[in-house]
Structure formats: structure tokens, C-alpha cells
Design a protein around this motif. Structure first.
Motif, PDB file in Angstrom:
ATOM      1  N   PRO A   1      34.123  42.145  66.720  1.00  0.00           N
ATOM      2  CA  PRO A   1      35.328  41.337  66.953  1.00  0.00           C
ATOM      3  C   PRO A   1      35.814  40.590  65.715  1.00  0.00           C
ATOM      4  O   PRO A   1      37.022  40.518  65.452  1.00  0.00           O
ATOM      5  CB  PRO A   1      34.894  40.375  68.060  1.00  0.00           C
ATOM      6  N   THR A   2      34.887  40.060  64.924  1.00  0.00           N
ATOM      7  CA  THR A   2      35.270  39.319  63.715  1.00  0.00           C
ATOM      8  C   THR A   2      35.910  40.251  62.684  1.00  0.00           C
ATOM      9  O   THR A   2      36.963  39.938  62.106  1.00  0.00           O
ATOM     10  CB  THR A   2      34.051  38.621  63.099  1.00  0.00           C
ATOM     11  N   ASP A   3      35.261  41.396  62.448  1.00  0.00           N
ATOM     12  CA  ASP A   3      35.799  42.357  61.474  1.00  0.00           C
ATOM     13  C   ASP A   3      37.160  42.887  61.922  1.00  0.00           C
ATOM     14  O   ASP A   3      38.080  43.040  61.111  1.00  0.00           O
ATOM     15  CB  ASP A   3      34.824  43.510  61.273  1.00  0.00           C
ATOM     16  N   TRP A   4      37.287  43.173  63.221  1.00  0.00           N
ATOM     17  CA  TRP A   4      38.556  43.697  63.732  1.00  0.00           C
ATOM     18  C   TRP A   4      39.672  42.663  63.602  1.00  0.00           C
ATOM     19  O   TRP A   4      40.808  43.003  63.227  1.00  0.00           O
ATOM     20  CB  TRP A   4      38.408  44.152  65.169  1.00  0.00           C
ATOM     21  N   ASN A   5      39.381  41.404  63.866  1.00  0.00           N
ATOM     22  CA  ASN A   5      40.406  40.365  63.729  1.00  0.00           C
ATOM     23  C   ASN A   5      40.877  40.247  62.280  1.00  0.00           C
ATOM     24  O   ASN A   5      42.077  40.077  62.019  1.00  0.00           O
ATOM     25  CB  ASN A   5      39.857  39.019  64.211  1.00  0.00           C
ATOM     26  N   ASN A   6      39.937  40.359  61.343  1.00  0.00           N
ATOM     27  CA  ASN A   6      40.311  40.298  59.927  1.00  0.00           C
ATOM     28  C   ASN A   6      41.158  41.502  59.516  1.00  0.00           C
ATOM     29  O   ASN A   6      42.178  41.360  58.830  1.00  0.00           O
ATOM     30  CB  ASN A   6      39.060  40.219  59.050  1.00  0.00           C
ATOM     31  N   VAL A   7      40.739  42.700  59.952  1.00  0.00           N
ATOM     32  CA  VAL A   7      41.495  43.914  59.630  1.00  0.00           C
ATOM     33  C   VAL A   7      42.878  43.865  60.268  1.00  0.00           C
ATOM     34  O   VAL A   7      43.890  44.189  59.624  1.00  0.00           O
ATOM     35  CB  VAL A   7      40.721  45.159  60.103  1.00  0.00           C
ATOM     36  N   ASP A   8      42.945  43.423  61.516  1.00  0.00           N
ATOM     37  CA  ASP A   8      44.215  43.344  62.227  1.00  0.00           C
ATOM     38  C   ASP A   8      45.165  42.371  61.530  1.00  0.00           C
ATOM     39  O   ASP A   8      46.352  42.657  61.333  1.00  0.00           O
ATOM     40  CB  ASP A   8      43.952  42.904  63.668  1.00  0.00           C
ATOM     41  N   ARG A   9      44.650  41.218  61.128  1.00  0.00           N
ATOM     42  CA  ARG A   9      45.483  40.195  60.492  1.00  0.00           C
ATOM     43  C   ARG A   9      45.981  40.655  59.119  1.00  0.00           C
ATOM     44  O   ARG A   9      47.165  40.521  58.797  1.00  0.00           O
ATOM     45  CB  ARG A   9      44.684  38.899  60.350  1.00  0.00           C
ATOM     46  N   ILE A  10      45.077  41.238  58.322  1.00  0.00           N
ATOM     47  CA  ILE A  10      45.452  41.644  56.966  1.00  0.00           C
ATOM     48  C   ILE A  10      46.470  42.784  56.985  1.00  0.00           C
ATOM     49  O   ILE A  10      47.469  42.772  56.253  1.00  0.00           O
ATOM     50  CB  ILE A  10      44.195  42.044  56.172  1.00  0.00           C
ATOM     51  N   THR A  11      46.231  43.782  57.826  1.00  0.00           N
ATOM     52  CA  THR A  11      47.162  44.915  57.885  1.00  0.00           C
ATOM     53  C   THR A  11      48.525  44.496  58.430  1.00  0.00           C
ATOM     54  O   THR A  11      49.555  45.023  58.008  1.00  0.00           O
ATOM     55  CB  THR A  11      46.586  46.046  58.747  1.00  0.00           C
ATOM     56  N   LEU A  12      48.547  43.537  59.362  1.00  0.00           N
ATOM     57  CA  LEU A  12      49.829  43.035  59.871  1.00  0.00           C
ATOM     58  C   LEU A  12      50.601  42.304  58.776  1.00  0.00           C
ATOM     59  O   LEU A  12      51.824  42.470  58.655  1.00  0.00           O
ATOM     60  CB  LEU A  12      49.594  42.109  61.065  1.00  0.00           C
ATOM     61  N   LEU A  13      49.908  41.501  57.983  1.00  0.00           N
ATOM     62  CA  LEU A  13      50.568  40.787  56.891  1.00  0.00           C
ATOM     63  C   LEU A  13      51.105  41.764  55.842  1.00  0.00           C
ATOM     64  O   LEU A  13      52.220  41.586  55.326  1.00  0.00           O
ATOM     65  CB  LEU A  13      49.586  39.803  56.243  1.00  0.00           C
ATOM     66  N   GLN A  14      50.331  42.796  55.530  1.00  0.00           N
ATOM     67  CA  GLN A  14      50.788  43.787  54.564  1.00  0.00           C
ATOM     68  C   GLN A  14      52.000  44.554  55.091  1.00  0.00           C
ATOM     69  O   GLN A  14      52.961  44.808  54.351  1.00  0.00           O
ATOM     70  CB  GLN A  14      49.649  44.757  54.235  1.00  0.00           C
ATOM     71  N   ALA A  15      51.970  44.907  56.375  1.00  0.00           N
ATOM     72  CA  ALA A  15      53.103  45.619  56.971  1.00  0.00           C
ATOM     73  C   ALA A  15      54.343  44.724  57.017  1.00  0.00           C
ATOM     74  O   ALA A  15      55.468  45.188  56.801  1.00  0.00           O
ATOM     75  CB  ALA A  15      52.734  46.093  58.373  1.00  0.00           C
ATOM     76  N   TYR A  16      54.150  43.432  57.293  1.00  0.00           N
ATOM     77  CA  TYR A  16      55.281  42.501  57.346  1.00  0.00           C
ATOM     78  C   TYR A  16      55.921  42.353  55.965  1.00  0.00           C
ATOM     79  O   TYR A  16      57.155  42.340  55.838  1.00  0.00           O
ATOM     80  CB  TYR A  16      54.806  41.140  57.850  1.00  0.00           C
ATOM     81  N   ALA A  17      55.105  42.266  54.917  1.00  0.00           N
ATOM     82  CA  ALA A  17      55.636  42.150  53.557  1.00  0.00           C
ATOM     83  C   ALA A  17      56.419  43.406  53.165  1.00  0.00           C
ATOM     84  O   ALA A  17      57.508  43.319  52.581  1.00  0.00           O
ATOM     85  CB  ALA A  17      54.499  41.908  52.569  1.00  0.00           C
ATOM     86  N   ALA A  18      55.891  44.579  53.508  1.00  0.00           N
ATOM     87  CA  ALA A  18      56.592  45.835  53.207  1.00  0.00           C
ATOM     88  C   ALA A  18      57.891  45.942  53.995  1.00  0.00           C
ATOM     89  O   ALA A  18      58.905  46.425  53.488  1.00  0.00           O
ATOM     90  CB  ALA A  18      55.681  47.028  53.517  1.00  0.00           C
ATOM     91  N   SER A  19      57.871  45.464  55.254  1.00  0.00           N
ATOM     92  CA  SER A  19      59.074  45.500  56.082  1.00  0.00           C
ATOM     93  C   SER A  19      60.157  44.579  55.544  1.00  0.00           C
ATOM     94  O   SER A  19      61.347  44.918  55.556  1.00  0.00           O
ATOM     95  CB  SER A  19      58.717  45.115  57.521  1.00  0.00           C
TER      96      SER A  19
END
Length: 202
Positions: free
Chosen positions: A121-139
Motif C-alpha cells: 500500500p505504501t509503495d503503491w500510494n507513492n507510485v500513484d502520486r508521482i505518476t499523477l503529478l508527472q501526468a498533470y505537468a505534461a497535460s
């Protein structure tokens, strides 16, 4: 004096070596899936921005250069004939982007479920948060670029397209007076319809 023969080496891997190899393969596959999640989320943002851009062009009756037909006969009727497919192609492009977006969402759901069930759960939350931030910046970057491109295209269209004289194309045959916006809406033709606030799904 003859030396004692060397013990035969076992070619098979030990259980410890097999476990290490399995962990390395699993780590490599997980890393690949995380990269795939990042790529799919960035692609979704770009597709959404592209869809908004195409719909704005369609609503403003703006045809992009790569969708315009070049014609050799420079007459009013020829321009009218060539403009029909030029106006139909953006609609087809919108449908194509929607299909790509639907396929991307299906892939995104699969990789989302796979990673959320594989990682802690901890690793998934970190991966989910980081990839969302990267996708938001690209968008955000894609949205700024699309907005600038639309403004340049709209400015070019306004400078090259003559304004339609509604007083000559729309004639009020009824005794009732019309508002200022009515002739402009009627001048768009019988195929014009107001965009609904909510898209029907049934």
C-alpha cells in the motif's frame, strides 16, 4: 603421485539462486509496469487536450491546415464543394481520438489493478502520486501549447474569412421582429444545433 579427481560441479542452480533470480525478474517487471502506467497517464492527458482542441475548432468552424483540401479551381462553387469534406474530417478526427482515449483507459485500468495488487500500500500510494503529478505537468504543458495554436489559427481564420452578411442571407418573412442573435444562428444553416449541457448516454 596421482592427484584426486575434482568433485563434479552441479549445473543446476541452488534454491537460493533461483529465489534471487525470481526476485530480480519480478522487480524488472514491476519497474516496467510503473513506466507503462506513467506513459499511459501522460498519453491520456495529451489525448484529452487534443480532444478539447478539436472540439473548439469544430464549434468555431475552424478547419486545421492539415485537414484542408487544396483546390485548383478557384471559384465560389469549387470552394464550397471542397469545404464540405474539410468540415467532415475534423468530426472523424474527433471520433478517432475518442476511440484512442477509450483504448488507453482500458489499458490504464488493467495496469492500475495489476500494480495496486502487486505493490505494498505504501509503495503503491507513492507510485500513484508521482505518476499523477508527472501526468498533470505534461497535460498542463500540452494545454498551453494547444491553446496558443488555437489562438493563432483563429486569428488567421478571422483575417482570411470574410464575415457573413446575415442581412442578405437570412430574410424574415414573418411579421414578427427578430433579435440580433436570431439571424446569426439561422445563418449557420439547418444542421446547426446548440451543444447540449449533458450528453445523453442512453
Amino acid at each position: 603421485m596421482a592427484s584426486a579427481p575434482a568433485p563434479a560441479c552441479d549445473a543446476s542452480l541452488s534454491p537460493v539462486a533461483l529465489s534471487v533470480a525470481a526476485l530480480e525478474n519480478e522487480a524488472t517487471e514491476t519497474h516496467s509496469n510503473i513506466r507503462k502506467l506513467e506513459t499511459l497517464r501522460k498519453k491520456k492527458g495529451k489525448l484529452l487536450n487534443n480532444l478539447i482542441y478539436l472540439k473548439r475548432c469544430r464549434d468555431q468552424d475552424i478547419v486545421h491546415k492539415f485537414l484542408q483540401f487544396k483546390f485548383n479551381i478557384d471559384t465560389h462553387k469549387a470552394r464550397s464543394i471542397y469545404r464540405r469534406p474539410s468540415k467532415s474530417l475534423p468530426k472523424e478526427r474527433i471520433q478517432q481520438v475518442r476511440r484512442e482515449l477509450d483504448f488507453n483507459n482500458k489499458q490504464l485500468l488493467q495496469i492500475h489493478l495489476l500494480l495496486s495488487s502487486t505493490l505494498s500500500p505504501t509503495d503503491w500510494n507513492n507510485v500513484d502520486r508521482i505518476t499523477l503529478l508527472q501526468a498533470y505537468a505534461a497535460s498542463e504543458t500540452a494545454a498551453i501549447r494547444q491553446k496558443k495554436k488555437f489562438e493563432q489559427l483563429a486569428e488567421t481564420t478571422r483575417n482570411t474569412t470574410p464575415r457573413l452578411d446575415t442581412s442578405r442571407t437570412v430574410v424574415n418573412l414573418s411579421p414578427h421582429p427578430t433579435s440580433t442573435a436570431a439571424p446569426e444562428a439561422l445563418a449557420k444553416g439547418l444542421n446547426f444545433a446548440v451543444t447540449p449541457e449533458r450528453i445523453p448516454t442512453e
